[in-house]
Design an enzyme around this catalytic site. Sequence first.
Site, PDB file in Angstrom:
ATOM      1  N   PRO A   2       0.823  -1.211   0.000  1.00 37.09           N
ATOM      2  CA  PRO A   2       0.000   0.000   0.000  1.00 37.09           C
ATOM      3  C   PRO A   2       0.857   1.261   0.000  1.00 37.09           C
ATOM      4  CG  PRO A   2      -0.831  -1.583   1.583  1.00 37.09           C
ATOM      5  CD  PRO A   2       0.482  -2.115   1.104  1.00 37.09           C
ATOM      6  N   GLU A   3       0.378   2.275  -0.709  1.00 42.03           N
ATOM      7  CA  GLU A   3       1.076   3.555  -0.765  1.00 42.03           C
ATOM      8  C   GLU A   3       0.562   4.453   0.360  1.00 42.03           C
ATOM      9  OE1 GLU A   3       2.986   4.166  -3.977  1.00 42.03           O
ATOM     10  OE2 GLU A   3       2.618   2.076  -4.439  1.00 42.03           O
ATOM     11  N   LYS A  51       3.825   5.052   5.811  1.00 40.85           N
ATOM     12  CA  LYS A  51       3.055   3.825   5.635  1.00 40.85           C
ATOM     13  C   LYS A  51       2.768   3.119   6.957  1.00 40.85           C
ATOM     14  CE  LYS A  51       5.094   3.016   1.095  1.00 40.85           C
ATOM     15  NZ  LYS A  51       5.795   2.038   0.242  1.00 40.85           N
ATOM     16  N   ARG A 252      11.472  -5.950  -6.856  1.00 40.58           N
ATOM     17  CA  ARG A 252      10.090  -5.574  -7.175  1.00 40.58           C
ATOM     18  C   ARG A 252       9.985  -5.245  -8.668  1.00 40.58           C
ATOM     19  NH1 ARG A 252       8.980  -1.174  -2.350  1.00 40.58           N
ATOM     20  NH2 ARG A 252       9.747  -2.443  -0.625  1.00 40.58           N
TER      21      ARG A 252
END
Length: 266
Positions: A2-3, A51, A252
């Site tokens: 999640p950002e 985050k 990633r």
Amino acid sequence: MPEGDTVLQTAKRLHTALADQVLTRSDLRVPRFATADLTGRTVLGTLSRGKHLLTRIEGGLTLHSHLRMDGSWRVYAPGERWRGGPAHQIRAILSTADHTAVGYRLPVLELLRTVDEEKAVGHLGPDLLGPDWDPDTALHNVLAAPARPLGEALLDQRNLAGIGNIYKAELCFLARATPWLPVGDLPATTAVRLVATAKQLLEANRDRPVRTTTGSRARGYVPTERLWVYGRTHRPCLRCGAPIRAAEQDTRPTYWCPRCQSGPTP
């Protein structure tokens, strides 16, 4: 992962559901805090820091959590079926008379003194969506290691907090630089604009249920056009038409347009 905008929305949901309410049930399903009982204490509120999520509780306590790749907090009404995953993936339950917040697959969950919150989040750079935002400090941090690839520098939460893999790819596209370009090779004006754009994008999406970086929603929502490059492998670039490429960076996947973005590639 999640950002920052997604984590902020999660914090708002938890705050709306739990703030100023007395806990009627607490269950922390991690070995270190399994015996902790917060029942009877009032939840003071929840906020995000980059985050990270900080739920402050009466008595000088803070429940610190981080979603990482696939963690989530879900909020349910009394009697509503829990749908976030199987029971063995539940890591936390916080209930009041009106709502129950359930934390699924939380890789980070710890109970600490509120005065010690900096031990959990003090390493973070300026928060793009927080009151501590400082573009000059963020820019200085990003440029501090000139040889470092741009994509890695943007993802480093010690530089500026809130950028994840999606925004990394999108920001590199908007800067017309590949994620592997050394940050020291960015023109000075581009670097300044990059930090400002990061703030602008997260602010624009902080309250949206569906994230967009292209502004396509204003012209009519088209799912494949809401992002410039992220997740669009082999699709035509929305700017030049060249097929979007993908490769791994620091374990990633990342995405770029070979025509619009200059710099080294794998």
